[in-house]
Design a protein around this motif. Structure first.
Motif, PDB file in Angstrom:
ATOM      1  N   MET A 235       0.586  -1.058  -0.472  1.00 48.73           N
ATOM      2  CA  MET A 235      -0.216   0.346  -0.026  1.00 48.73           C
ATOM      3  C   MET A 235       1.022   1.370   0.175  1.00 48.73           C
ATOM      4  SD  MET A 235      -2.136   1.679   2.928  1.00 48.73           S
ATOM      5  CE  MET A 235      -1.141   1.321   3.825  1.00 48.73           C
ATOM      6  N   VAL A 236       2.073   1.487   0.793  1.00 48.12           N
ATOM      7  CA  VAL A 236       2.475   2.471   1.237  1.00 48.12           C
ATOM      8  C   VAL A 236       3.361   2.274  -0.683  1.00 48.12           C
ATOM      9  CG1 VAL A 236       4.402   3.183   2.172  1.00 48.12           C
ATOM     10  CG2 VAL A 236       3.137   2.553   3.808  1.00 48.12           C
ATOM     11  N   VAL A 237       4.076   1.507  -1.058  1.00 43.03           N
ATOM     12  CA  VAL A 237       5.062   1.741  -1.975  1.00 43.03           C
ATOM     13  C   VAL A 237       3.901   2.234  -3.248  1.00 43.03           C
ATOM     14  CG1 VAL A 237       7.096   0.307  -1.074  1.00 43.03           C
ATOM     15  CG2 VAL A 237       4.935  -0.890  -3.355  1.00 43.03           C
ATOM     16  N   THR A 238       2.726   1.346  -3.272  1.00 49.68           N
ATOM     17  CA  THR A 238       1.881   2.344  -3.956  1.00 49.68           C
ATOM     18  C   THR A 238       1.281   3.189  -4.409  1.00 49.68           C
ATOM     19  OG1 THR A 238       1.048  -0.426  -4.316  1.00 49.68           O
ATOM     20  CG2 THR A 238      -0.548   1.813  -5.721  1.00 49.68           C
ATOM     21  N   ILE A 239       1.375   3.850  -2.995  1.00 46.44           N
ATOM     22  CA  ILE A 239       0.853   5.155  -3.412  1.00 46.44           C
ATOM     23  C   ILE A 239       1.598   6.158  -3.491  1.00 46.44           C
ATOM     24  CG2 ILE A 239      -0.610   6.697  -1.034  1.00 46.44           C
ATOM     25  CD1 ILE A 239      -1.656   5.070  -0.159  1.00 46.44           C
ATOM     26  N   GLN A 240       2.951   5.987  -3.348  1.00 49.23           N
ATOM     27  CA  GLN A 240       4.168   6.840  -3.613  1.00 49.23           C
ATOM     28  C   GLN A 240       4.218   6.528  -4.895  1.00 49.23           C
ATOM     29  OE1 GLN A 240       5.950   8.761  -1.403  1.00 49.23           O
ATOM     30  NE2 GLN A 240       5.813   7.920   0.493  1.00 49.23           N
ATOM     31  N   SER A 241       4.131   5.412  -5.528  1.00 48.42           N
ATOM     32  CA  SER A 241       4.393   5.657  -7.217  1.00 48.42           C
ATOM     33  C   SER A 241       3.037   6.049  -7.774  1.00 48.42           C
ATOM     34  CB  SER A 241       4.190   4.140  -7.473  1.00 48.42           C
ATOM     35  OG  SER A 241       5.541   3.551  -6.880  1.00 48.42           O
ATOM     36  N   VAL A 242       1.909   5.857  -7.011  1.00 44.63           N
ATOM     37  CA  VAL A 242       0.990   6.904  -7.710  1.00 44.63           C
ATOM     38  C   VAL A 242       1.093   8.578  -7.655  1.00 44.63           C
ATOM     39  CG1 VAL A 242      -1.328   7.723  -7.650  1.00 44.63           C
ATOM     40  CG2 VAL A 242      -0.472   5.377  -7.098  1.00 44.63           C
ATOM     41  N   ILE A 243       1.850   8.775  -6.613  1.00 44.48           N
ATOM     42  CA  ILE A 243       1.936  10.441  -6.310  1.00 44.48           C
ATOM     43  C   ILE A 243       3.260  10.820  -7.222  1.00 44.48           C
ATOM     44  CG2 ILE A 243       2.732  12.200  -4.847  1.00 44.48           C
ATOM     45  CD1 ILE A 243       1.268  11.112  -2.641  1.00 44.48           C
ATOM     46  N   TRP A 244       4.166  10.478  -6.962  1.00 47.91           N
ATOM     47  CA  TRP A 244       6.232  10.393  -8.272  1.00 47.91           C
ATOM     48  C   TRP A 244       5.191  10.622  -9.202  1.00 47.91           C
ATOM     49  CZ3 TRP A 244       8.620   7.046  -5.010  1.00 47.91           C
ATOM     50  CH2 TRP A 244       9.431   7.408  -3.632  1.00 47.91           C
ATOM     51  N   ASP A 245       5.091   9.491 -10.182  1.00 47.18           N
ATOM     52  CA  ASP A 245       4.305   8.987 -11.782  1.00 47.18           C
ATOM     53  C   ASP A 245       3.098   9.764 -11.953  1.00 47.18           C
ATOM     54  OD1 ASP A 245       6.508   7.058 -11.517  1.00 47.18           O
ATOM     55  OD2 ASP A 245       4.617   5.769 -11.015  1.00 47.18           O
ATOM     56  N   PHE A 246       2.227  10.215 -11.281  1.00 48.32           N
ATOM     57  CA  PHE A 246       1.007  11.082 -11.248  1.00 48.32           C
ATOM     58  C   PHE A 246       2.125  12.840 -11.479  1.00 48.32           C
ATOM     59  CE2 PHE A 246      -2.841  13.446 -11.616  1.00 48.32           C
ATOM     60  CZ  PHE A 246      -3.084  13.124 -12.429  1.00 48.32           C
ATOM     61  N   LYS A 247       2.736  13.276 -10.628  1.00 51.00           N
ATOM     62  CA  LYS A 247       3.886  14.346 -10.803  1.00 51.00           C
ATOM     63  C   LYS A 247       4.582  14.845 -11.747  1.00 51.00           C
ATOM     64  CE  LYS A 247       5.467  14.509  -6.234  1.00 51.00           C
ATOM     65  NZ  LYS A 247       6.598  15.417  -7.346  1.00 51.00           N
ATOM     66  N   ILE A 248       5.232  14.016 -12.468  1.00 50.68           N
ATOM     67  CA  ILE A 248       6.397  13.781 -13.058  1.00 50.68           C
ATOM     68  C   ILE A 248       6.267  14.962 -14.340  1.00 50.68           C
ATOM     69  CG2 ILE A 248       4.914  12.001 -15.191  1.00 50.68           C
ATOM     70  CD1 ILE A 248       7.863  10.716 -15.258  1.00 50.68           C
ATOM     71  N   PHE A 249       7.662  15.084 -13.904  1.00 50.19           N
ATOM     72  CA  PHE A 249       7.606  16.615 -14.993  1.00 50.19           C
ATOM     73  C   PHE A 249       9.197  16.466 -16.068  1.00 50.19           C
ATOM     74  CE2 PHE A 249       9.783  20.441 -15.153  1.00 50.19           C
ATOM     75  CZ  PHE A 249       9.108  21.979 -16.001  1.00 50.19           C
ATOM     76  N   THR A 250      10.146  16.236 -15.314  1.00 54.80           N
ATOM     77  CA  THR A 250      11.446  16.489 -15.789  1.00 54.80           C
ATOM     78  C   THR A 250      11.315  15.658 -16.714  1.00 54.80           C
ATOM     79  OG1 THR A 250      11.993  16.829 -13.327  1.00 54.80           O
ATOM     80  CG2 THR A 250      14.279  16.430 -14.944  1.00 54.80           C
ATOM     81  N   GLN A 251      11.715  14.204 -16.684  1.00 56.63           N
ATOM     82  CA  GLN A 251      11.739  13.163 -17.658  1.00 56.63           C
ATOM     83  C   GLN A 251      10.908  13.369 -19.019  1.00 56.63           C
ATOM     84  OE1 GLN A 251      11.183  12.527 -14.941  1.00 56.63           O
ATOM     85  NE2 GLN A 251      12.585  10.697 -13.490  1.00 56.63           N
ATOM     86  N   ILE A 252       9.576  13.881 -18.306  1.00 51.96           N
ATOM     87  CA  ILE A 252       8.688  14.617 -19.884  1.00 51.96           C
ATOM     88  C   ILE A 252       9.174  15.148 -20.352  1.00 51.96           C
ATOM     89  CG2 ILE A 252       6.447  15.320 -21.113  1.00 51.96           C
ATOM     90  CD1 ILE A 252       6.226  12.426 -20.266  1.00 51.96           C
ATOM     91  N   TYR A 253       9.768  16.317 -19.652  1.00 55.47           N
ATOM     92  CA  TYR A 253      10.250  17.985 -20.280  1.00 55.47           C
ATOM     93  C   TYR A 253      11.419  17.375 -20.691  1.00 55.47           C
ATOM     94  CZ  TYR A 253      11.382  22.631 -20.586  1.00 55.47           C
ATOM     95  OH  TYR A 253      11.260  23.887 -20.859  1.00 55.47           O
ATOM     96  N   VAL A 254      12.715  17.119 -20.345  1.00 57.96           N
ATOM     97  CA  VAL A 254      13.720  16.173 -21.088  1.00 57.96           C
ATOM     98  C   VAL A 254      14.253  15.615 -21.545  1.00 57.96           C
ATOM     99  CG1 VAL A 254      16.471  15.385 -20.699  1.00 57.96           C
ATOM    100  CG2 VAL A 254      15.116  16.603 -18.593  1.00 57.96           C
ATOM    101  N   MET A 255      12.988  14.411 -22.173  1.00 56.59           N
ATOM    102  CA  MET A 255      12.853  13.136 -22.916  1.00 56.59           C
ATOM    103  C   MET A 255      12.457  13.509 -24.280  1.00 56.59           C
ATOM    104  SD  MET A 255      13.418   9.984 -20.360  1.00 56.59           S
ATOM    105  CE  MET A 255      14.315   9.060 -22.338  1.00 56.59           C
ATOM    106  N   THR A 256      10.971  15.154 -24.084  1.00 59.53           N
ATOM    107  CA  THR A 256      10.163  14.680 -25.564  1.00 59.53           C
ATOM    108  C   THR A 256      10.703  16.329 -25.793  1.00 59.53           C
ATOM    109  OG1 THR A 256       8.482  15.435 -24.190  1.00 59.53           O
ATOM    110  CG2 THR A 256       8.877  12.886 -24.303  1.00 59.53           C
ATOM    111  N   GLY A 257      11.669  17.057 -24.673  1.00 60.95           N
ATOM    112  CA  GLY A 257      11.682  18.558 -26.027  1.00 60.95           C
ATOM    113  C   GLY A 257      10.233  19.401 -24.867  1.00 60.95           C
ATOM    114  N   GLY A 258       9.914  19.127 -24.152  1.00 54.74           N
ATOM    115  CA  GLY A 258       8.965  20.167 -23.335  1.00 54.74           C
ATOM    116  C   GLY A 258       7.550  19.586 -23.958  1.00 54.74           C
ATOM    117  N   GLY A 259       7.677  18.185 -24.060  1.00 53.07           N
ATOM    118  CA  GLY A 259       5.723  17.977 -24.515  1.00 53.07           C
ATOM    119  C   GLY A 259       5.916  17.532 -25.433  1.00 53.07           C
TER     120      GLY A 259
END
Length: 314
Positions: A235-259
Motif C-alpha cells: 500500500m505504501v509503495v503504491t501510493i508513493q508511486s502514484v504520487i511520483w508518477d502522476f506529477k512527473i515533469f523532468t523526464q517528460i520535459y527533457v526526453m520529449t523536448g518540452g512535451g
C-alpha cells in the motif's frame, strides 16, 4: 510469600486501576515533541499549497508580476477556463494512462527483483543492490540524458543492437511515452525493491517452507502467502508511486523536448508549466496545479477505501 514493597492489594480482593483522565500537561507533551516537524511541514507544504490556491483565483499574468496592472480577483474563472479547454482533458487522460502504466511496471519490476534477492547468494545480491541504489541516486535530469543517448537514432547503441537503423523513439507519441516509461521504471524500482525485500525478510521462514512443502509454486507463494502479508508495505509503495508518477515533469520535459511534437506527450505538470511560464498565465497554471493536487488526493482516498473494504487496518 514476601509482599513487594510499595504495593498493597486493596480490600475486597480486586485491583483498582486509575481511570481518571490524564492531566493536560501529559496530553500536550507529545504535541510539543511533534511541534518542530509540524512547523517544517507547515512551511514546506501547507503554505505553498495555500499560495497556489490563492494565485489560482486571481488574474495573475506578467503584467501583474511587473506591477504594470493591479491584481484582480476573478474567482473560479481560471478553473472555468481550464475545464472548458479540450486540450486539458486530453492531457489529463494521457497523464492518468501514463501514470498507471508506470506504477504497474514499477511495482512488477520491483517486486520481482525483491523476490529474486531472496533467492540469490550474497555476492549477486550485493551487486544487484548496489546497481539499484546507483539508479535510485541518479538525478532525473542525468538519467533522462543518458537514456536519450542510449536510444539516439544516430549514436545510440540500442538501435544498432536491435537493427532498427536510424529509428527515432521520440518522434512517435507512444514510442516516446514508452521511452520515458523505461527511464521512470529504471529510477523508481529500487525503492519498491528494497522496501518489499525488507518486508519479505520479516516474514517467518516457516511459513514459506510450509507453502513450498505443500507444492506451491513461486507465483502461488507470492500471490497467496507473501502478497497478503505484505499488503501494508505494498500500500505504501503504491501510493508513493502514484504520487511520483502522476506529477512527473523532468523526464517528460527533457526526453520529449518540452512535451513532444505539437504537445503529443504533454502531462499535467508540463502543461501547467507551459501555461504558467511560457504563456505567463500564472493564475491558470496555479489552477491546473490545484486540480492535479485534488486528483491525487481523490486517487489516494479511493485506494485507501478499497483497502478498508478488504479488511485492512490503516
Amino acid at each position: 510469600m514476601r509482599r513487594r514493597r510499595g504495593w498493597s492489594r486493596p480490600r475486597g480482593g480486586s485491583r483498582k486501576f486509575n481511570t481518571a483522565p490524564r492531566p493536560l500537561a501529559s496530553r500536550t507533551v507529545p504535541w510539543l515533541y511533534l511541534a518542530p516537524a509540524l512547523v517544517v511541514l507547515g512551511g514546506l507544504l501547507v503554505y505553498p499549497i495555500y499560495q497556489l490556491g490563492l494565485i489560482s483565483v486571481f488574474r495573475y499574468t506578467q503584467a501583474q508580476v511587473s506591477g504594470g496592472e493591479p491584481t484582480a480577483f476573478v474567482g473560479l474563472d481560471n478553473y472555468s477556463d481550464v475545464f472548458s479547454d479540450d486540450q486539458f482533458w486530453s492531457v489529463l487522460l494521457a497523464t492518468v494512462g501514463f501514470a498507471a502504466a508506470c506504477v504497474v511496471s514499477t511495482l512488477a519490476v520491483g517486486c520481482a527483483l525483491a523476490v529474486l534477492l531472496t533467492r540469490v547468494r550474497a555476492v549477486p545480491r550485493l551487486a544487484l543492490m548496489l546497481a539499484a541504489l546507483g539508479a535510485w541516486a541518479t538525478p532525473a535530469v542525468t538519467g533522462s540524458t543518458v537514456w536519450l543517448f542510449l536510444f539516439d537514432p544516430d549514436f545510440g547503441p540500442v538501435d544498432r543492437v536491435l537493427g532498427l537503423g536510424d529509428h527515432s523513439w521520440t518522434y512517435g507519441r507512444y514510442s516516446a511515452f514508452f521511452l520515458v516509461l523505461l527511464e521512470v521504471v529504471w529510477c523508481s524500482f529500487p525503492f519498491v525493491m528494497v522496501t518489499v525485500y525488507a518486508g519479505i525478510r520479516a516474514v517467518p521462514s516457516e511459513v514459506l517452507e510450509a507453502a513450498a512443502l505443500d507444492g506451491a509454486s513461486q507465483w502461488r507463494i507470492w500471490r497467496s502467502v507473501l502478497a497478503p502479508m505484505l499488503r501494508p508495505i505494498l500500500m505504501v509503495v503504491t501510493i508513493q508511486s502514484v504520487i511520483w508518477d502522476f506529477k512527473i515533469f523532468t523526464q517528460i520535459y527533457v526526453m520529449t523536448g518540452g512535451g513532444g511534437i505539437a504537445g503529443q506527450n504533454l502531462v499535467l505538470n508540463v502543461y501547467a508549466y507551459q501555461q504558467a511560464f511560457a504563456s505567463s498565465q500564472y493564475g491558470l497554471g496555479a489552477a491546473i496545479g490545484v486540480v492535479t493536487l485534488l486528483v491525487l488526493l481523490a486517487v489516494t482516498l479511493v485506494y485507501l477505501r478499497l483497502l478498508r473494504r478488504q479488511g485492512e487496518e490503516l
